[in-house]
Design a protein around this motif. Structure first.
Motif: not given
Length: 282
Positions: A105-111, A113-120, A136-143, A153-156
């Motif tokens: 899905g979209g890498l946007v705040p409402e989805k 995705v950051d929760l998955i990274l923190r949980a994993c 728009e959130a991809r760069t933030e998620l990579e950080r 452990h993560i592949r974009f």
């Protein structure tokens, strides 16, 4: 002690004396069958055949097979008596591959995705996360991945074409949709859940919008924004291949019962028919 390795896809395929080398070289999916009690019984039968051919009562027999994308090495000691299920008491199944987690899905705040990274990042055990999509959130998620020391452990994966999505799903053990409600938006359906369930993948979703209605009792639902609850759901699936298999089967059946084109067409016609009495009003 030297043992034997048999590659198993419903029958005994080959034997190799150097089980350590073969187990390392053949860490790949052989088939997509579920390793349930029936398949385990067949494994045991093949194990006994190998043990007999080796003429060693203490022979260890290793099998490489697969359930979905999870690889197994099944170690059997044929001389031990069976337990109440008819299986050897010391049969051990150990995963050779990490839990494969996915999001599409979209890498946007409402989805969320950051929760998955923190949980994993807090999981006890090996895992891999694949994120299919852009936004728009991809760069933030990579950080965030780097800050959590989880980048390895993560592949974009970027955007994946619709024709390649079935392959993406088949490489997963679990798909997560952790959407979060916004003042002007909530999850309207969650098509990726249905697609993953149709491919026999266990699903986990937040309770945002229609996600719980789509998943029903065929997956795991957690309170949106609750990282701990999401982590507990993923840990449960990481620890239990049997639970993943159960939910994968339940999810596919739910799709067949409710979300096929025929089912949707029949449900739509049923709604129209409820309007028939009103059609002739002056």
């Amino acid at each position: 002690m030297r043992g034997a390795v048999a590659q198993f896809d419903g029958r005994l395929v080959r034997q190799q004396p150097d089980h350590a080398r073969v187990a390392e070289d053949r860490r790949r999916c052989i088939d997509k069958r579920t390793v349930g009690i029936g398949a385990q019984r067949r494994l045991i039968g093949a194990a006994q055949d190998v043990a007999s051919s080796l003429q060693r009562k203490d022979a260890k027999v290793y099998f490489l097979c697969a359930s979905a994308s999870l690889r197994f090495c099944v170690e059997i000691f044929p001389q031990h008596p069976p337990n109440s299920c008819g299986l050897p008491q010391c049969l051990r199944v150990s995963p050779l591959a990490p839990l494969s987690i996915g999001y599409a899905g979209g890498l946007v705040p409402e989805k969320g995705v950051d929760l998955i990274l923190r949980a994993c990042a807090g999981l006890a055990g090996d895992w891999r996360l694949t994120l299919a999509g852009e936004g728009e959130a991809r760069t933030e998620l990579e950080r965030l991945a780097a800050a959590l020391h989880s980048a390895d452990h993560i592949r974009f994966a970027g955007r994946i074409g619709s024709g390649a999505m079935p392959q993406f799903y088949h490489e997963l053990d679990v798909l997560v949709l952790p959407s979060r409600t916004r003042p002007n938006w909530k999850e309207q359906f969650g098509r990726v859940l249905v697609e993953a369930m149709a491919c026999g993948v266990a699903v986990v979703g937040s309770d945002c919008g229609e996600i719980p209605q789509v998943i029903g009792d065929a997956g795991l639902v957690f309170a949106e924004e609750n990282v701990v609850a999401l982590r507990e759901s993923l840990q449960r699936l990481l620890d239990s291949p049997e639970e993943r298999q159960r939910l994968a089967a339940a999810g596919r059946q739910r799709v067949l019962d409710h979300f096929t084109m025929q089912q949707i067409a029949e449900q739509t016609v049923a709604v129209y028919r409820t309007l028939e009495p009103h059609a002739h009003r002056p």
